[in-house]
Each structure stands twice: as structure tokens, then as C-alpha cells.
Design an enzyme around this catalytic site. Structure first.
Site, mmCIF file in Angstrom:
data_model
loop_
_atom_site.group_PDB
_atom_site.id
_atom_site.type_symbol
_atom_site.label_atom_id
_atom_site.label_comp_id
_atom_site.label_asym_id
_atom_site.label_seq_id
_atom_site.Cartn_x
_atom_site.Cartn_y
_atom_site.Cartn_z
ATOM 1 N N LYS A 1 11.051 2.824 0.898
ATOM 2 C CA LYS A 1 11.018 4.261 0.615
ATOM 3 C C LYS A 1 11.354 4.555 -0.849
ATOM 4 C CE LYS A 1 10.119 6.422 4.273
ATOM 5 N NZ LYS A 1 11.027 7.143 4.988
ATOM 6 N N GLU B 1 0.864 -1.198 0.000
ATOM 7 C CA GLU B 1 0.000 0.000 0.000
ATOM 8 C C GLU B 1 0.892 1.237 0.000
ATOM 9 O OE1 GLU B 1 -1.409 1.020 4.121
ATOM 10 O OE2 GLU B 1 -0.367 -0.829 4.641
ATOM 11 N N LYS C 1 2.635 4.516 1.280
ATOM 12 C CA LYS C 1 2.907 5.068 2.614
ATOM 13 C C LYS C 1 2.571 6.554 2.575
ATOM 14 C CE LYS C 1 6.160 5.062 6.410
ATOM 15 N NZ LYS C 1 6.384 6.490 6.708
ATOM 16 N N CYS D 1 10.756 45.870 -20.147
ATOM 17 C CA CYS D 1 10.458 47.236 -20.601
ATOM 18 C C CYS D 1 11.686 48.136 -20.615
ATOM 19 C CB CYS D 1 9.363 47.863 -19.739
ATOM 20 S SG CYS D 1 9.924 48.287 -18.073
ATOM 21 N N CYS E 1 11.524 46.240 -11.077
ATOM 22 C CA CYS E 1 11.378 47.147 -12.220
ATOM 23 C C CYS E 1 10.653 48.404 -11.751
ATOM 24 C CB CYS E 1 10.572 46.449 -13.306
ATOM 25 S SG CYS E 1 9.965 47.558 -14.581
ATOM 26 N N CYS F 1 15.070 46.287 -16.521
ATOM 27 C CA CYS F 1 13.975 45.319 -16.652
ATOM 28 C C CYS F 1 14.049 44.667 -18.028
ATOM 29 C CB CYS F 1 12.633 46.027 -16.460
ATOM 30 S SG CYS F 1 11.228 44.936 -16.803
ATOM 31 N N ASP G 1 2.203 10.349 3.571
ATOM 32 C CA ASP G 1 3.041 11.283 4.321
ATOM 33 C C ASP G 1 2.154 12.250 5.101
ATOM 34 O OD1 ASP G 1 5.312 12.429 5.247
ATOM 35 O OD2 ASP G 1 5.938 13.316 3.349
ATOM 36 N N CYS H 1 5.448 49.020 -17.911
ATOM 37 C CA CYS H 1 6.044 47.706 -18.120
ATOM 38 C C CYS H 1 4.944 46.705 -18.503
ATOM 39 C CB CYS H 1 6.749 47.241 -16.842
ATOM 40 S SG CYS H 1 7.449 45.587 -16.991
ATOM 41 N N TYR I 1 -5.456 2.080 8.018
ATOM 42 C CA TYR I 1 -4.585 1.002 7.540
ATOM 43 C C TYR I 1 -4.201 -0.004 8.622
ATOM 44 C CZ TYR I 1 -1.060 4.320 9.312
ATOM 45 O OH TYR I 1 -0.358 5.203 10.090
HETATM 46 O O1 JCF Z 1 0.785 5.269 5.373
HETATM 47 C C1 JCF Z 1 1.478 5.244 6.365
HETATM 48 N N1 JCF Z 1 2.133 6.306 6.746
HETATM 49 C C2 JCF Z 1 1.542 4.000 7.198
HETATM 50 C C3 JCF Z 1 2.192 3.998 8.423
HETATM 51 C C4 JCF Z 1 0.912 2.849 6.727
HETATM 52 C C5 JCF Z 1 0.940 1.694 7.497
HETATM 53 O O2 JCF Z 1 0.340 0.600 7.063
HETATM 54 C C6 JCF Z 1 1.587 1.671 8.757
HETATM 55 C C7 JCF Z 1 2.215 2.838 9.213
HETATM 56 C C8 JCF Z 1 2.838 2.800 10.459
HETATM 57 C C9 JCF Z 1 2.819 1.633 11.188
HETATM 58 N N2 JCF Z 1 1.571 0.525 9.506
HETATM 59 C C10 JCF Z 1 2.173 0.515 10.706
HETATM 60 C C11 JCF Z 1 2.121 -0.720 11.467
#
Ligand code: JCF
Length: 458
Positions: free
Chosen positions: A303, A105, A107, A411, A426, A408, A109, A432, A215
Site C-alpha cells: 500500500k 502492477e 492496485k 468590494c 457578500c 467582503c 481502487d 462586487c 488482472y
Molecule cells: O487492482 C486491484 N484492485 C487488484 C485486486 C489487483 C489484483 O491483481 C488482485 C486483486 C485482488 C485479488 N489480485 C487478487 C488475487
């Protein structure tokens, strides 16, 4: 009475939308107090009569997580993902012939949040904090549309965990609104989401466009499923948003394929992600694997590579804005940075090109930026890409420092830099063409016509 008063409290304090008059509210509260005085055995320990006014504005109360909120170990290379699979196998004593399916899935932020439901009712929302102790943000969480206030058919006790985040579009609109009101803008969607959730006044949170993906889970009175994928499907069926890119993968090869697929969609998702999370699908095997100090052995975060890339700076162009500010822009040989093709980057201003910050401090070890240089481009989330570094070893020895124009480019009027201003402007005003066009664009824009913005703006 208790329920009526609590409902009135919620609509008044949290939603800023009172549903009964102050007089009716006071009468309700007096009647409850009278009833409690007559039948003290029936008085609830959490009665609204024991609370004084609105919530105390002294930070958030702390919440101890009965089950710690975990973080994830990171993987960077494909080989790290193969190692993850290998480590689980050796820990479980399983040979290569046994399949170990995992979910994959995006991750998100954002910031993690744990929601506690008792008999289907949302009773508590807590931030991750240090994993053991979080902050009680229940009233704020109640204002998030993606977070159900009640569930049907849920276990009697259910803690749902997930990520609070803000979309790119909502982040941009929020920052524009903040700027119009002369309030601080946020550096990125993650900061905006965190700042919005952690407001002592839930009415502010209510005005912020926060979203939530579920999640994971904490305390449960009965299992959601016997698999990770099944549990996510159950959370979805209960009314939570779950990430639509979540897949069940048969093996490491399929996990890596889903990683590439998510990476390819990264720029068009509309929200920030920083990798892909893999979790062993079989919950009985998850339980056998258990945890290290702060991370589970059955999950890993793969990552995305850093959002940096090297390319050639072909030309430095000067753009003239509505207020006459001369802004240098780097025209680059197109390069992919974090999944997005970048061919322009900001150079901020004259000093930045010369290797100085707007406060006059030396940056990039004092390296200046020249046309023809090999430069490092940095891109984070929704932010305009910027030139972060220069490779002096690849610089043409015949190159010359960039000369910032004093006229500028649009102009020909004189462009002046006032004492203490990082920006050269400018002086042509409406003579201008660049300023005239940008002013007209601004005049007809929604922002300039926004009545709420009047007075705050210009
Ligand atoms: O999307 C996330 N930042 C994310 C963080 C998704 C996950 O399934 C996570 C998590 C942090 C811990 N699952 C755990 C156990």
C-alpha cells in the site's frame, strides 16, 4: 426465434435502443410459443416465453463463485515485501540462490468483478460480494465498453477477474452532470463506479463511464499460461484491457523499484490506485503455496502511505464566489501529499475554522485553526485537499484566533450570514467585482448553456 427475441430484449431493455417494433416483437414471441406448444421436446428451458417482461426489480440475484474471489494481504514497509519473499522461500523450501520473479502492477481502487465466458460468449458477470457469494450484474457489465461480449480463441470455460473503475475526468464530469440534474453526487470515483455498476436498471449503468482492467482469473477449462505474466498477456491478446504498468520483476529490489516508479506516476495516471500488487510469476509455485483463510500466499498488496502530511499554514485567504459566498482557503508551505504537491487547502467555512461542523458539533476536539499553525493536510483521490488537524504544541503562544471578515474583501460590502446557513455572503451583488466576474464566467460556461440543465439549474 429465441436468439432474435433475446437480441430484441437486450437492445430494448439494456441499451434503451429498440431495434424492432413492438408489434414484430409480439409476433415473434407468439410464433415461438406456438412452435413450443407443437414441439415441446424442442423448447429450451431458458426460453424467453417463460420470462415475464423486464428483469424483476428486487435487488440482484446471488451468484456462488465456484472459485472464491480473494482479497490480498497488505504490506506497508519495504521490509514487509522482503518478508513476503522470505516466507515464500521457506514455505517452498528454496534457498536464497533461487530467483523468485514476481509481477508488479498498480492496485486499482475500484470494485472487483468476475466475468464468465462459455464457448467465447459472456454468460455471467458477478461482483465479489463476500468472496463466496456475489451479485449477478450481467446485464450491467454488458454495457461496459472494456468488457468484450465475445472472445475468439479462449478456453471453453473462462472466468476473467478484474477491477471496474472510473477515471478522474469521467468522475468529475459525472458529478457535474448529476449536480445539474439535481441528483446526488458521488464522494469519490470508487463510490461512483460501485453505484453505477450496481444499478437495477442497466440503462443507467450504460450511461455511466465505467472502465475495466483484467488482472486475474477463476474457473478455467484449460490453463492460460504457466506464468502470471504470460496469463496477463494472454488476457490482453483476448481483447481485455490490462494495466500498462504491469512488469515482471526478477527480485525484491526490482519490485521495490517498480513500486517507486508507479508511486511517482500516481498523480498523473488519471485514476485512483492505492498501492502495488506483487504476484509470484510461476503458477506451479503459486499452486504449491495455496491460500490462507481469504488471501493467497503468493500475492501481496504493497500500500501507499496514507495521504496525510504536516505543514505550516502561512495565511488564510477569503475567496468570493459567483453567489457571493465567502470561502476561506489555507495557503500552505508546499508539501507532498500522496505524490502531489499541495500548497492550498479548503477550510470550508467560518465554523470549520472555529472547530465546529456545519451542524454545530465540535470537530478536531474543538481546536481552532490559526494563521501560522502547523496543520495536517488530508488529500483523497481527486478531492480538494483539506486541513484536517492542528498541532497545538507547535502553536505560537502569541497567536490569535482567526477573525472571519464581516465585510467582503473584494468590494467592502457587508457580508451577512443568514440564520441556519454555514456560509457568509457578500451583499454587493454585481457591484462586487468578484461576483460579477464569476457570474460572467458561469454565464459563458458550457454548464450554463446546457439546455438539459435549464429549469433544473437556479
Ligand atoms: O487492482 C486491484 N484492485 C487488484 C485486486 C489487483 C489484483 O491483481 C488482485 C486483486 C485482488 C485479488 N489480485 C487478487 C488475487
Amino acid at each position: 426465434h429465441v436468439a432474435q427475441i433475446e437480441a430484441a430484449n437486450h437492445s430494448y431493455h439494456t441499451l434503451d435502443a429498440p431495434e424492432i417494433s413492438d408489434a414484430d416483437y409480439d409476433a415473434l414471441k407468439r410464433r415461438l410459443a406456438a412452435l413450443e406448444a407443437r414441439f415441446p421436446d424442442l423448447a429450451r428451458a431458458d426460453s424467453p416465453t417463460t420470462k415475464i417482461g423486464a428483469a424483476v426489480a428486487e435487488g440482484f440475484a446471488k451468484v456462488a463463485h465456484e472459485i472464491r474471489m480473494l482479497s490480498l494481504e497488505n504490506a506497508f514497509l519495504d521490509a514487509d515485501v522482503a518478508d513476503f519473499d522470505g516466507r515464500m522461500r521457506s514455505y517452498l523450501g528454496l534457498g536464497p540462490e533461487v530467483a523468485l520473479p514476481c509481477t508488479a502492477e498498480p492496485k486499482i481502487d475500484g470494485l472487483s468483478l468476475s466475468l464468465r465466458y462459455e464457448n467465447g460468449l459472456l454468460v455471467q458477470a458477478a461482483t465479489r460480494g463476500d468472496g463466496a457469494l456475489g451479485e449477478n450484474v450481467t446485464e450491467n457489465a454488458r454495457t461496459i465498453a472494456d468488457i468484450p461480449q465475445h472472445l475468439t480463441g479462449a478456453p471453453a470455460v473462462l472466468e476473467v477477474r478484474g477491477e471496474v473503475y472510473m477515471s478522474h475526468a469521467d468522475f468529475a464530469a459525472l458529478n457535474a452532470r448529476q449536480a445539474e440534474r439535481g441528483e446526488k453526487s458521488f464522494a469519490n470515483p470508487r463510490n461512483a463506479a460501485a453505484g453505477s455498476l450496481r444499478q437495477l436498471d442497466a440503462r443507467i449503468t450504460a450511461s455511466r463511464p465505467l472502465k475495466f482492467f483484467a488482472y486475474s482469473w477463476g474457473v478455467l477449462s484449460e490453463p492460460l499460461s504457466d506464468t502470471q505474466f504470460g496469463a496477463i498477456e494472454r488476457l490482453k491478446a483476448l481483447g481485455f484491457q490490462t494495466n500498462p504498468l504491469t512488469r515482471l520483476c526478477a527480485d525484491t529490489a526490482e519490485m521495490l523499484a517498480q513500486y517507486r516508479a508507479i508511486e511517482a506516476q500516481r498523480a498523473t495516471l488519471g485514476y485512483d490506485i492505492d498501492g502495488v500488487v506483487y504476484k509470484l510469476n510461476d503458477l506451479a509455485l503459486q499452486a504449491r503455496l495455496g491460500f490462507r483463510a481469504t488471501t493467497p500466499r503468493w500475492a501481496i498488496a504493497h500500500k501507499f502511505p496514507a495521504e496525510l502530511a504536516w505543514t505550516r499554514l502561512e495565511k488564510i485567504e477569503i475567496q468570493v464566489g459567483r453567489t457571493g459566498a465567502l470561502s476561506p482557503v489555507a495557503r500552505l508551505a508546499p508539501v507532498t501529499v500522496g505524490g502531489v504537491v499541495v500548497s492550498n487547502a479548503t477550510l470550508h467555512n467560518e465554523d470549520y475554522i472555529a472547530g465546529l461542523s456545519s451542524k454545530g458539533e465540535v470537530i478536531r476536539d474543538g481546536k481552532d485553526i490559526r494563521e501560522g499553525d502547523w496543520v495536517q493536510v488530508y488529500r483523497a483521490g481527486d478531492v480538494i485537499p483539506k486541513v484536517a488537524d492542528v498541532d497545538l504544541l507547535r502553536r505560537d503562544p502569541a497567536s490569535q484566533p482567526f477573525v472571519f471578515p464581516h465585510l467582503c474583501p473584494e468590494c467592502g460590502s457587508e457580508a451577512l450570514r443568514e440564520e441556519g446557513d454555514a456560509v457568509r455572503r457578500c451583499t454587493g451583488g454585481l457591484i462586487c467585482p468578484a461576483q460579477a466576474v464569476e457570474k460572467l464566467k458561469h454565464f459563458v460556461s458550457r454548464a450554463a448553456f446546457d439546455i438539459e440543465g435549464l429549469g433544473a439549474k437556479q
